[in-house]
Design a protein around this motif. Sequence first.
Motif, PDB file in Angstrom:
ATOM      1  N   LYS A  50      -4.495  10.056  47.110  1.00 51.62           N
ATOM      2  CA  LYS A  50      -4.577   8.711  47.665  1.00 51.62           C
ATOM      3  C   LYS A  50      -5.675   8.644  48.731  1.00 51.62           C
ATOM      4  N   MET A  51      -5.752   9.675  49.570  1.00 42.14           N
ATOM      5  CA  MET A  51      -6.816   9.741  50.577  1.00 42.14           C
ATOM      6  C   MET A  51      -8.201   9.742  49.931  1.00 42.14           C
ATOM      7  N   LEU A  52      -8.289  10.401  48.790  1.00 42.67           N
ATOM      8  CA  LEU A  52      -9.578  10.588  48.119  1.00 42.67           C
ATOM      9  C   LEU A  52      -9.922   9.441  47.169  1.00 42.67           C
ATOM     10  N   THR A  53      -9.066   8.429  47.112  1.00 45.75           N
ATOM     11  CA  THR A  53      -9.262   7.258  46.230  1.00 45.75           C
ATOM     12  C   THR A  53      -9.516   7.677  44.788  1.00 45.75           C
ATOM     13  N   PHE A  54      -8.655   8.548  44.268  1.00 46.33           N
ATOM     14  CA  PHE A  54      -8.820   9.025  42.894  1.00 46.33           C
ATOM     15  C   PHE A  54      -8.623   7.894  41.887  1.00 46.33           C
ATOM     16  N   THR A  55      -9.391   7.968  40.822  1.00 41.15           N
ATOM     17  CA  THR A  55      -9.209   7.048  39.703  1.00 41.15           C
ATOM     18  C   THR A  55      -8.012   7.532  38.879  1.00 41.15           C
ATOM     19  N   ASP A  56      -7.589   6.723  37.909  1.00 42.45           N
ATOM     20  CA  ASP A  56      -6.464   7.109  37.047  1.00 42.45           C
ATOM     21  C   ASP A  56      -6.789   8.391  36.279  1.00 42.45           C
ATOM     22  N   ASP A  57      -8.026   8.503  35.796  1.00 39.62           N
ATOM     23  CA  ASP A  57      -8.424   9.696  35.035  1.00 39.62           C
ATOM     24  C   ASP A  57      -8.417  10.938  35.923  1.00 39.62           C
ATOM     25  N   GLN A  58      -8.923  10.809  37.134  1.00 41.92           N
ATOM     26  CA  GLN A  58      -8.914  11.935  38.065  1.00 41.92           C
ATOM     27  C   GLN A  58      -7.476  12.327  38.419  1.00 41.92           C
ATOM     28  N   HIS A  59      -6.650  11.322  38.625  1.00 41.82           N
ATOM     29  CA  HIS A  59      -5.251  11.560  38.966  1.00 41.82           C
ATOM     30  C   HIS A  59      -4.554  12.338  37.859  1.00 41.82           C
ATOM     31  N   GLN A  60      -4.739  11.918  36.631  1.00 43.69           N
ATOM     32  CA  GLN A  60      -4.092  12.581  35.499  1.00 43.69           C
ATOM     33  C   GLN A  60      -4.592  14.013  35.341  1.00 43.69           C
ATOM     34  N   ALA A  61      -5.886  14.219  35.514  1.00 47.98           N
ATOM     35  CA  ALA A  61      -6.457  15.567  35.401  1.00 47.98           C
ATOM     36  C   ALA A  61      -5.888  16.488  36.479  1.00 47.98           C
ATOM     37  N   ALA A  62      -5.775  15.973  37.700  1.00 43.76           N
ATOM     38  CA  ALA A  62      -5.255  16.775  38.812  1.00 43.76           C
ATOM     39  C   ALA A  62      -3.788  17.151  38.581  1.00 43.76           C
ATOM     40  N   ILE A  63      -3.005  16.202  38.085  1.00 44.11           N
ATOM     41  CA  ILE A  63      -1.584  16.471  37.818  1.00 44.11           C
ATOM     42  C   ILE A  63      -1.435  17.537  36.738  1.00 44.11           C
ATOM     43  N   THR A  64      -2.226  17.434  35.694  1.00 41.06           N
ATOM     44  CA  THR A  64      -2.164  18.397  34.590  1.00 41.06           C
ATOM     45  C   THR A  64      -2.495  19.802  35.077  1.00 41.06           C
ATOM     46  N   ILE A  65      -3.567  19.909  35.867  1.00 40.45           N
ATOM     47  CA  ILE A  65      -3.977  21.215  36.380  1.00 40.45           C
ATOM     48  C   ILE A  65      -2.920  21.780  37.325  1.00 40.45           C
ATOM     49  N   PHE A  66      -2.365  20.910  38.166  1.00 45.55           N
ATOM     50  CA  PHE A  66      -1.341  21.350  39.120  1.00 45.55           C
ATOM     51  C   PHE A  66      -0.136  21.930  38.378  1.00 45.55           C
ATOM     52  N   LYS A  67       0.311  21.246  37.341  1.00 45.29           N
ATOM     53  CA  LYS A  67       1.472  21.711  36.592  1.00 45.29           C
ATOM     54  C   LYS A  67       1.209  23.078  35.957  1.00 45.29           C
ATOM     55  N   GLN A  68      -0.017  23.285  35.473  1.00 44.82           N
ATOM     56  CA  GLN A  68      -0.361  24.576  34.871  1.00 44.82           C
ATOM     57  C   GLN A  68      -0.326  25.685  35.925  1.00 44.82           C
ATOM     58  N   ARG A  69      -0.887  25.386  37.079  1.00 42.16           N
ATOM     59  CA  ARG A  69      -0.906  26.386  38.157  1.00 42.16           C
ATOM     60  C   ARG A  69       0.513  26.664  38.667  1.00 42.16           C
ATOM     61  N   PHE A  70       1.327  25.608  38.750  1.00 45.85           N
ATOM     62  CA  PHE A  70       2.699  25.799  39.233  1.00 45.85           C
ATOM     63  C   PHE A  70       3.498  26.657  38.251  1.00 45.85           C
ATOM     64  N   GLU A  71       3.281  26.454  36.964  1.00 49.36           N
ATOM     65  CA  GLU A  71       3.974  27.275  35.961  1.00 49.36           C
ATOM     66  C   GLU A  71       3.592  28.748  36.127  1.00 49.36           C
ATOM     67  N   ASN A  72       2.302  29.016  36.388  1.00 48.39           N
ATOM     68  CA  ASN A  72       1.858  30.395  36.609  1.00 48.39           C
ATOM     69  C   ASN A  72       2.500  30.975  37.869  1.00 48.39           C
TER      70      ASN A  72
END
Length: 270
Positions: A50-72
């Motif tokens: 929210k601070m970084l004013t992410f677009t919807d595409d950026q938001h979705q990419a960040a969530i996907t990457i986060f979930k992968q890292r959290f699983e690891n």
Amino acid sequence: NDPAAIEQMNAAMEDAFSDMDMDVGAMMNEAMGSPSSPPIALADLERYMKMLTFTDDQHQAAITIFKQRFENFAETGKDYPRQMQDMMNAMMKKVNEAIRSGEGGDPDAMADKDFQAKAAGLEAKIKKNKTDLETGVLTDLKDLLNKDQEPLWPKVEMARRREMATRSQLLMMTVGAKVDLRQVVERFTAKHKDLPTPATTAMVAVLDDHDAKIDPLFTQILEMQTKAEASQEEMRANSGKGAMPDMEKMFAPLRDLPVIAQRLRRAHEA
């Protein structure tokens, strides 16, 4: 020096250890930090985006990457709680054996150098697992920025310092110092969506100024925490060699903590 009295005392000590109603794994979690607790959560990530004013595409990419890292992160640390429990059980068994043999007052008999080494090794693994998750997520987030968003990154770095400092156990005993005012205001404005825009804009401006003023205090607190952790690691290593802990040296990094905590509390009150 009455043998019967000594035997009775040792038996009482053994009963006390045997009857303790405690989760020894939880004790280790408290000392080392729960291995299953991530240092950066999805809620943190949402605030930063929210601070970084992410677009919807950026938001979705960040969530996907986060979930992968959290699983690891979860997969790597899945056995750490059991290893903690096993180590504590082995240590308690050694203590009980020393008590039964009449060596309960002998520091050499009670010391478990193997436990010290294993505990230090496990703590290092837990710390690395958490650091890898935090560093990886923040690096991924920064890599997703476009040129217009890059100047906003220092706000995330400042927010991270604020959050890590206010979550630190170093501030536990100082009333008001652990408060994260920005999150308090954000929850308030989210609940009261009918506030006029000028009011919310003014609050954000005040918070930005407040954060900039107290950021050096948060930096000092985090530096203290790093030094204190290093001092504790050194103490554990020395105690594993049979040396008596130097308590003055261990607490030296925290000498200025009360003053800094009070400054922080007064800054919040202002």
